[in-house]
Design a protein around this motif. Structure first.
Motif, PDB file in Angstrom:
ATOM      1  N   PRO A   1      -5.245  12.745  15.294  1.00 46.77           N
ATOM      2  CA  PRO A   1      -5.554  11.515  14.557  1.00 46.77           C
ATOM      3  C   PRO A   1      -4.594  10.397  14.953  1.00 46.77           C
ATOM      4  O   PRO A   1      -3.405  10.638  15.190  1.00 46.77           O
ATOM      5  N   TYR A   2      -5.091   9.167  15.021  1.00 53.16           N
ATOM      6  CA  TYR A   2      -4.236   8.043  15.407  1.00 53.16           C
ATOM      7  C   TYR A   2      -4.643   6.772  14.675  1.00 53.16           C
ATOM      8  O   TYR A   2      -5.760   6.642  14.170  1.00 53.16           O
ATOM      9  N   TRP A   3      -3.693   5.859  14.623  1.00 56.94           N
ATOM     10  CA  TRP A   3      -3.926   4.496  14.140  1.00 56.94           C
ATOM     11  C   TRP A   3      -4.161   3.571  15.337  1.00 56.94           C
ATOM     12  O   TRP A   3      -3.583   3.787  16.405  1.00 56.94           O
TER      13      TRP A   3
ATOM     14  N   ILE B   1       0.853  -1.189   0.000  1.00 53.87           N
ATOM     15  CA  ILE B   1       0.000   0.000   0.000  1.00 53.87           C
ATOM     16  C   ILE B   1       0.888   1.239   0.000  1.00 53.87           C
ATOM     17  O   ILE B   1       1.955   1.264   0.611  1.00 53.87           O
ATOM     18  N   SER B   2       0.442   2.285  -0.672  1.00 54.86           N
ATOM     19  CA  SER B   2       1.146   3.555  -0.733  1.00 54.86           C
ATOM     20  C   SER B   2       1.479   4.078   0.664  1.00 54.86           C
ATOM     21  O   SER B   2       0.799   3.769   1.647  1.00 54.86           O
ATOM     22  N   GLN B   3       2.518   4.923   0.765  1.00 54.60           N
ATOM     23  CA  GLN B   3       2.867   5.541   2.035  1.00 54.60           C
ATOM     24  C   GLN B   3       1.922   6.686   2.397  1.00 54.60           C
ATOM     25  O   GLN B   3       1.970   7.185   3.526  1.00 54.60           O
ATOM     26  N   ASN B   4       1.067   7.088   1.479  1.00 55.74           N
ATOM     27  CA  ASN B   4       0.074   8.118   1.752  1.00 55.74           C
ATOM     28  C   ASN B   4      -0.928   7.590   2.789  1.00 55.74           C
ATOM     29  O   ASN B   4      -1.633   6.612   2.543  1.00 55.74           O
ATOM     30  N   GLU B   5      -1.022   8.249   3.939  1.00 54.76           N
ATOM     31  CA  GLU B   5      -1.818   7.685   5.027  1.00 54.76           C
ATOM     32  C   GLU B   5      -3.322   7.812   4.808  1.00 54.76           C
ATOM     33  O   GLU B   5      -4.102   7.074   5.411  1.00 54.76           O
ATOM     34  N   THR B   6      -3.747   8.694   3.945  1.00 51.47           N
ATOM     35  CA  THR B   6      -5.158   8.726   3.549  1.00 51.47           C
ATOM     36  C   THR B   6      -5.485   7.491   2.728  1.00 51.47           C
ATOM     37  O   THR B   6      -6.536   6.851   2.912  1.00 51.47           O
TER      38      THR B   6
ATOM     39  N   CYS C   1       7.353   7.117  13.121  1.00 46.06           N
ATOM     40  CA  CYS C   1       8.199   5.930  13.357  1.00 46.06           C
ATOM     41  C   CYS C   1       8.193   4.956  12.183  1.00 46.06           C
ATOM     42  O   CYS C   1       8.476   3.765  12.350  1.00 46.06           O
ATOM     43  N   GLY C   2       7.853   5.440  10.984  1.00 48.35           N
ATOM     44  CA  GLY C   2       7.859   4.583   9.801  1.00 48.35           C
ATOM     45  C   GLY C   2       6.637   3.707   9.654  1.00 48.35           C
ATOM     46  O   GLY C   2       6.647   2.766   8.849  1.00 48.35           O
ATOM     47  N   ILE C   3       5.545   4.013  10.386  1.00 48.13           N
ATOM     48  CA  ILE C   3       4.356   3.160  10.390  1.00 48.13           C
ATOM     49  C   ILE C   3       3.725   3.017   9.001  1.00 48.13           C
ATOM     50  O   ILE C   3       2.990   2.067   8.736  1.00 48.13           O
ATOM     51  N   ASN C   4       4.048   3.927   8.080  1.00 48.18           N
ATOM     52  CA  ASN C   4       3.455   3.915   6.736  1.00 48.18           C
ATOM     53  C   ASN C   4       4.389   3.355   5.662  1.00 48.18           C
ATOM     54  O   ASN C   4       4.053   3.378   4.475  1.00 48.18           O
ATOM     55  N   THR C   5       5.550   2.850   6.050  1.00 45.99           N
ATOM     56  CA  THR C   5       6.563   2.495   5.051  1.00 45.99           C
ATOM     57  C   THR C   5       6.558   1.030   4.632  1.00 45.99           C
ATOM     58  O   THR C   5       7.232   0.679   3.662  1.00 45.99           O
ATOM     59  N   GLN C   6       5.813   0.184   5.336  1.00 48.88           N
ATOM     60  CA  GLN C   6       5.852  -1.238   5.021  1.00 48.88           C
ATOM     61  C   GLN C   6       4.469  -1.852   5.240  1.00 48.88           C
ATOM     62  O   GLN C   6       4.258  -2.760   6.026  1.00 48.88           O
ATOM     63  N   VAL C   7       3.494  -1.308   4.496  1.00 48.54           N
ATOM     64  CA  VAL C   7       2.088  -1.711   4.627  1.00 48.54           C
ATOM     65  C   VAL C   7       1.789  -2.736   3.535  1.00 48.54           C
ATOM     66  O   VAL C   7       1.880  -2.433   2.347  1.00 48.54           O
ATOM     67  N   THR C   8       1.418  -3.943   3.935  1.00 49.65           N
ATOM     68  CA  THR C   8       1.225  -5.016   2.957  1.00 49.65           C
ATOM     69  C   THR C   8       0.018  -5.884   3.321  1.00 49.65           C
ATOM     70  O   THR C   8      -0.479  -5.857   4.454  1.00 49.65           O
TER      71      THR C   8
ATOM     72  N   LYS D   1       0.313   8.046  16.468  1.00 51.92           N
ATOM     73  CA  LYS D   1      -0.092   9.217  15.698  1.00 51.92           C
ATOM     74  C   LYS D   1      -0.246   8.879  14.213  1.00 51.92           C
ATOM     75  O   LYS D   1       0.607   8.234  13.619  1.00 51.92           O
ATOM     76  N   ARG D   2      -1.353   9.337  13.650  1.00 55.82           N
ATOM     77  CA  ARG D   2      -1.641   9.135  12.221  1.00 55.82           C
ATOM     78  C   ARG D   2      -1.327  10.421  11.472  1.00 55.82           C
ATOM     79  O   ARG D   2      -1.774  11.504  11.834  1.00 55.82           O
ATOM     80  N   GLY D   3      -0.564  10.281  10.406  1.00 55.01           N
ATOM     81  CA  GLY D   3      -0.128  11.452   9.639  1.00 55.01           C
ATOM     82  C   GLY D   3       1.322  11.753   9.950  1.00 55.01           C
ATOM     83  O   GLY D   3       1.735  11.760  11.107  1.00 55.01           O
TER      84      GLY D   3
END
Length: 377
Positions: free
Chosen positions: A337-339, A273-278, A364-371, A358-360
């Motif tokens: 906003p949070y995950w 998944i894209s690193q874009n958190e939206t 801590c790299g939470i959006n860099t390895q979404v699979t 925190k979302r956005g």
């Protein structure tokens, strides 16, 4: 808890400017240590070991107090099962070795089509039965396998199948997959990557259930611990030296039973998944719980609140978890906003085994390895 212990607890925990703070005075700290041992079932073999553990416990009281002051109550930290581990021991025993997130080719990414505005909150724990109970990886760096299995369990349930706990141990013991171009590999108790674990499940043809192939790698030597040999294909260059000794009859080749693979469960592919958190939030709602990773160095004593440390490295990941929802914490002057994240440190850790981050901003790299795995319909 009797009245003497209750009185001692009051003496060792107090408030400073509205924040909970532990007393680090020696007598009070020793009393709290004894209470903590009872509550966590901790017993040590010798007086020397007990004293060493107490010293680490007392140092952690100071760390927790400092974290609570630093975060001013926005995130709370407290004693938990990791209180007798130094920060170095926590990193080596519980987290994975730090690695940079791999970059995938464009065809691996889910197409982005966010057309509707996001709701303020969404939580798969409430929407549908697609999440199994919180598990505990114990004293092994096997979070990557728990994250993988959590995603596959969700995908299976999203297809209308019965919610089932699949075997984490099978992946830990049997998956030696590697991605030499990106210098990544699955390394059993020394860490791994969900995207490679999907490839293992795809090639091997399926998974057994947790009941048929139970988790045993993280027992720390307690009853029920297994001493597994490296998985077939274990890469010493990428993973480091294997365990010094192991038992073949407690390892993959002696235990895996293809006849017990869950009927109909077949991974045919995987997507990123894209690193874009939206986009991540949109895909979370459409796809189901997603595997994610982060730098979890400062998560050791998380208790509640939105985790947003002042420093962590988004390009140095050491923990894989499961993304299950999102929301907004409303304060007097701002919204946060949070995950919502399912962890693998047991239900007593954090908020019943979960934490908010925190979302956005890619905290801590939470959006860099979404699979996510793709299952055969």
């Amino acid at each position: 808890m009797d009245y003497r212990i209750l009185f001692l607890t009051v003496l060792t925990i107090y408030c400073v400017d509205g924040l909970v703070e532990y007393s680090t005075e020696d007598t009070a700290a020793r009393g709290l240590f004894r209470i903590w041992q009872i509550e966590n079932g901790k017993a040590y073999r010798t007086a020397y070991e007990t004293e060493g553990k107490f010293r680490k416990f007392k140092a952690n009281l100071e760390i927790i107090n400092a974290l609570n002051r630093m975060h001013s109550g926005e995130t709370e930290f407290a004693l938990n099962q990791f209180a007798d581990l130094s920060t170095t021991e926590f990193r080596t025993m519980i987290l994975m070795p730090k690695k940079t997130p791999p970059k995938f080719k464009s065809h691996r990414y889910v197409e982005e089509h966010v057309t509707d505005p996001l709701p303020e909150a969404f939580d798969w724990r409430q929407e549908k039965k697609v999440i199994t109970s919180v598990k505990n990886q114990g004293s092994a760096g096997t979070c990557w396998a728990f994250s993988t299995v959590g995603n596959i369990e969700g995908q299976w349930a999203m297809m209308g199948k019965p919610l089932t706990s699949f075997s984490v141990e099978q992946i830990v013991e049997c998956d030696g997959f590697q991605d030499t171009k990106n210098n990544k590999a699955d390394c059993g108790v020394f860490g791994g990557w969900p995207y490679l674990a999907y490839e293992y499940v795809k090639k091997t043809g399926g998974l057994e259930t947790e009941e048929d192939y139970p988790y045993c790698s993280g027992g720390g030597g307690a009853k029920g611990t297994c001493y597994i040999c490296p998985a077939p294909g274990y890469n010493k260059t990428l993973c480091g030296p294997p365990v010094t000794w192991c038992l073949k009859n407690e390892s993959c080749e002696a235990k895996v039973d293809r006849s017990k693979f869950v009927a109909g469960l077949q991974v045919v592919d995987w997507k990123a998944i894209s690193q874009n958190e939206t986009v991540i939030a949109d895909q979370l709602m459409k796809i189901g719980p997603l595997s994610v990773a982060l730098d979890a160095t400062l998560l050791q004593f998380y208790h509640r609140g939105v985790f947003n440390p002042p420093f962590c490295d988004p390009k140095s990941l050491d923990h894989a978890v499961l993304l299950v929802g999102f929301g907004v914490e409303k304060g007097l002057f701002e919204k946060k906003p949070y995950w919502i994240i399912k962890n693998s440190w047991g239900p007593k850790w954090g908020q019943d085994g979960y934490f908010f981050i925190k979302r956005g901003g890619g905290t801590c790299g939470i959006n860099t390895q979404v699979t996510t795995a793709i299952l055969k319909a």
